[in-house]
Scaffold this motif. Sequence first.
Motif, PDB file in Angstrom:
ATOM      1  N   PHE A   8       0.849  -1.190   0.000  1.00 38.68           N
ATOM      2  CA  PHE A   8       0.000   0.000   0.000  1.00 38.68           C
ATOM      3  C   PHE A   8       0.883   1.238   0.000  1.00 38.68           C
ATOM      4  O   PHE A   8       1.856   1.324   0.742  1.00 38.68           O
ATOM      5  CB  PHE A   8      -0.933  -0.006   1.216  1.00 38.68           C
ATOM      6  CG  PHE A   8      -2.036  -1.004   1.097  1.00 38.68           C
ATOM      7  CD1 PHE A   8      -3.264  -0.638   0.571  1.00 38.68           C
ATOM      8  CD2 PHE A   8      -1.850  -2.319   1.490  1.00 38.68           C
ATOM      9  CE1 PHE A   8      -4.284  -1.556   0.435  1.00 38.68           C
ATOM     10  CE2 PHE A   8      -2.868  -3.248   1.368  1.00 38.68           C
ATOM     11  CZ  PHE A   8      -4.085  -2.877   0.835  1.00 38.68           C
ATOM     12  N   ASP A  10       1.626   5.446   0.328  1.00 39.55           N
ATOM     13  CA  ASP A  10       1.216   6.524   1.227  1.00 39.55           C
ATOM     14  C   ASP A  10      -0.101   7.130   0.761  1.00 39.55           C
ATOM     15  O   ASP A  10      -0.984   7.422   1.579  1.00 39.55           O
ATOM     16  CB  ASP A  10       2.278   7.621   1.288  1.00 39.55           C
ATOM     17  CG  ASP A  10       3.499   7.211   2.098  1.00 39.55           C
ATOM     18  OD1 ASP A  10       3.422   6.252   2.886  1.00 39.55           O
ATOM     19  OD2 ASP A  10       4.547   7.867   1.927  1.00 39.55           O
ATOM     20  N   GLU A  12      -2.536   5.727  -0.893  1.00 35.42           N
ATOM     21  CA  GLU A  12      -3.652   4.818  -0.603  1.00 35.42           C
ATOM     22  C   GLU A  12      -4.010   4.845   0.881  1.00 35.42           C
ATOM     23  O   GLU A  12      -5.197   4.833   1.235  1.00 35.42           O
ATOM     24  CB  GLU A  12      -3.307   3.397  -1.037  1.00 35.42           C
ATOM     25  CG  GLU A  12      -3.277   3.226  -2.539  1.00 35.42           C
ATOM     26  CD  GLU A  12      -2.768   1.865  -2.959  1.00 35.42           C
ATOM     27  OE1 GLU A  12      -3.374   1.296  -3.895  1.00 35.42           O
ATOM     28  OE2 GLU A  12      -1.789   1.365  -2.371  1.00 35.42           O
ATOM     29  N   ILE A  13      -3.007   4.865   1.728  1.00 34.15           N
ATOM     30  CA  ILE A  13      -3.266   4.921   3.171  1.00 34.15           C
ATOM     31  C   ILE A  13      -3.912   6.255   3.531  1.00 34.15           C
ATOM     32  O   ILE A  13      -4.866   6.302   4.312  1.00 34.15           O
ATOM     33  CB  ILE A  13      -1.970   4.664   3.960  1.00 34.15           C
ATOM     34  CG1 ILE A  13      -1.543   3.199   3.751  1.00 34.15           C
ATOM     35  CG2 ILE A  13      -2.151   4.986   5.447  1.00 34.15           C
ATOM     36  CD1 ILE A  13      -0.156   2.864   4.230  1.00 34.15           C
ATOM     37  N   ASP A  14      -3.423   7.345   2.946  1.00 35.78           N
ATOM     38  CA  ASP A  14      -4.042   8.654   3.177  1.00 35.78           C
ATOM     39  C   ASP A  14      -5.508   8.636   2.763  1.00 35.78           C
ATOM     40  O   ASP A  14      -6.381   9.117   3.506  1.00 35.78           O
ATOM     41  CB  ASP A  14      -3.312   9.746   2.388  1.00 35.78           C
ATOM     42  CG  ASP A  14      -1.931  10.061   2.933  1.00 35.78           C
ATOM     43  OD1 ASP A  14      -1.547   9.538   4.002  1.00 35.78           O
ATOM     44  OD2 ASP A  14      -1.212  10.831   2.253  1.00 35.78           O
ATOM     45  N   LYS A  51      -2.808   7.657  10.129  1.00 36.81           N
ATOM     46  CA  LYS A  51      -2.055   7.302   8.922  1.00 36.81           C
ATOM     47  C   LYS A  51      -0.783   6.551   9.300  1.00 36.81           C
ATOM     48  O   LYS A  51      -0.422   5.560   8.650  1.00 36.81           O
ATOM     49  CB  LYS A  51      -1.745   8.551   8.096  1.00 36.81           C
ATOM     50  CG  LYS A  51      -2.987   9.125   7.439  1.00 36.81           C
ATOM     51  CD  LYS A  51      -2.702  10.454   6.767  1.00 36.81           C
ATOM     52  CE  LYS A  51      -3.978  11.072   6.211  1.00 36.81           C
ATOM     53  NZ  LYS A  51      -3.729  12.357   5.556  1.00 36.81           N
ATOM     54  N   TRP A  54      -1.943   2.995  10.385  1.00 33.46           N
ATOM     55  CA  TRP A  54      -2.290   2.107   9.277  1.00 33.46           C
ATOM     56  C   TRP A  54      -1.083   1.785   8.391  1.00 33.46           C
ATOM     57  O   TRP A  54      -1.006   0.701   7.818  1.00 33.46           O
ATOM     58  CB  TRP A  54      -3.475   2.660   8.477  1.00 33.46           C
ATOM     59  CG  TRP A  54      -4.750   2.340   9.202  1.00 33.46           C
ATOM     60  CD1 TRP A  54      -5.503   3.177   9.959  1.00 33.46           C
ATOM     61  CD2 TRP A  54      -5.365   1.052   9.287  1.00 33.46           C
ATOM     62  NE1 TRP A  54      -6.556   2.485  10.510  1.00 33.46           N
ATOM     63  CE2 TRP A  54      -6.495   1.193  10.115  1.00 33.46           C
ATOM     64  CE3 TRP A  54      -5.073  -0.196   8.748  1.00 33.46           C
ATOM     65  CZ2 TRP A  54      -7.333   0.112  10.414  1.00 33.46           C
ATOM     66  CZ3 TRP A  54      -5.911  -1.263   9.039  1.00 33.46           C
ATOM     67  CH2 TRP A  54      -7.030  -1.101   9.857  1.00 33.46           C
ATOM     68  N   ALA A  55      -0.130   2.679   8.300  1.00 29.11           N
ATOM     69  CA  ALA A  55       1.111   2.350   7.584  1.00 29.11           C
ATOM     70  C   ALA A  55       1.812   1.204   8.306  1.00 29.11           C
ATOM     71  O   ALA A  55       2.353   0.295   7.670  1.00 29.11           O
ATOM     72  CB  ALA A  55       2.019   3.573   7.474  1.00 29.11           C
ATOM     73  N   LEU A  58      -0.350  -2.028   7.639  1.00 29.16           N
ATOM     74  CA  LEU A  58      -0.354  -2.506   6.250  1.00 29.16           C
ATOM     75  C   LEU A  58       1.034  -2.723   5.656  1.00 29.16           C
ATOM     76  O   LEU A  58       1.180  -3.502   4.720  1.00 29.16           O
ATOM     77  CB  LEU A  58      -1.143  -1.529   5.367  1.00 29.16           C
ATOM     78  CG  LEU A  58      -2.624  -1.404   5.726  1.00 29.16           C
ATOM     79  CD1 LEU A  58      -3.286  -0.311   4.900  1.00 29.16           C
ATOM     80  CD2 LEU A  58      -3.336  -2.742   5.540  1.00 29.16           C
ATOM     81  N   ARG A  59       2.039  -2.022   6.197  1.00 28.25           N
ATOM     82  CA  ARG A  59       3.378  -2.150   5.616  1.00 28.25           C
ATOM     83  C   ARG A  59       4.458  -2.459   6.635  1.00 28.25           C
ATOM     84  O   ARG A  59       5.601  -2.687   6.258  1.00 28.25           O
ATOM     85  CB  ARG A  59       3.778  -0.852   4.898  1.00 28.25           C
ATOM     86  CG  ARG A  59       2.926  -0.481   3.732  1.00 28.25           C
ATOM     87  CD  ARG A  59       3.534   0.649   2.937  1.00 28.25           C
ATOM     88  NE  ARG A  59       3.971   1.757   3.765  1.00 28.25           N
ATOM     89  CZ  ARG A  59       3.699   3.038   3.513  1.00 28.25           C
ATOM     90  NH1 ARG A  59       2.989   3.367   2.460  1.00 28.25           N
ATOM     91  NH2 ARG A  59       4.152   3.990   4.312  1.00 28.25           N
ATOM     92  N   VAL A 106      -7.312  -5.540   3.920  1.00 24.67           N
ATOM     93  CA  VAL A 106      -7.414  -4.435   4.884  1.00 24.67           C
ATOM     94  C   VAL A 106      -8.585  -4.679   5.826  1.00 24.67           C
ATOM     95  O   VAL A 106      -8.479  -4.470   7.039  1.00 24.67           O
ATOM     96  CB  VAL A 106      -7.558  -3.080   4.168  1.00 24.67           C
ATOM     97  CG1 VAL A 106      -7.663  -1.947   5.169  1.00 24.67           C
ATOM     98  CG2 VAL A 106      -6.397  -2.832   3.227  1.00 24.67           C
TER      99      VAL A 106
END
Length: 129
Positions: A8, A10, A12-14, A51, A54-55, A58-59, A106
């Motif tokens: 994902f 940045d 997409e996460i935003d 943000k 979730w970063a 997801l990462r 997600v």
Amino acid sequence: MTLQPAPFTDAEIDALVETFYAKVQQHHRLGPIFQKAVGDDGWPEHLATLKRFWAGVLRGDGGYKGSPMAVHQRVEGLTEGLFTPWLGLFHLTCAELFDAPRAALVGAKAERIAHTLKRGLAFRPGAAA
């Protein structure tokens, strides 16, 4: 062999955080609770924190430092039943933003997080025994 989805970005996460929390703020049950917890001036900082969170989810990066459980245990008015509309809005947002495999990935992470937070609410300070 199962292909892993692309990482994902940045952007997409935003988009996930901004789109989802715009829905949350408008929700008749969730909005007032978040508004009271975050306040009028707290949204930019809160979204930046989410943000980073979730970063990390997801990462595995993002620099989030904190305890989601401790934060949620302090939110006045947050009950286990509110996770149903929260997850509904989250899944809707994922379906709008991502293809089906990425939305499912997600969404599954959000389901696990919600399950953990719901369990933690039973152990918050001042909870009835």
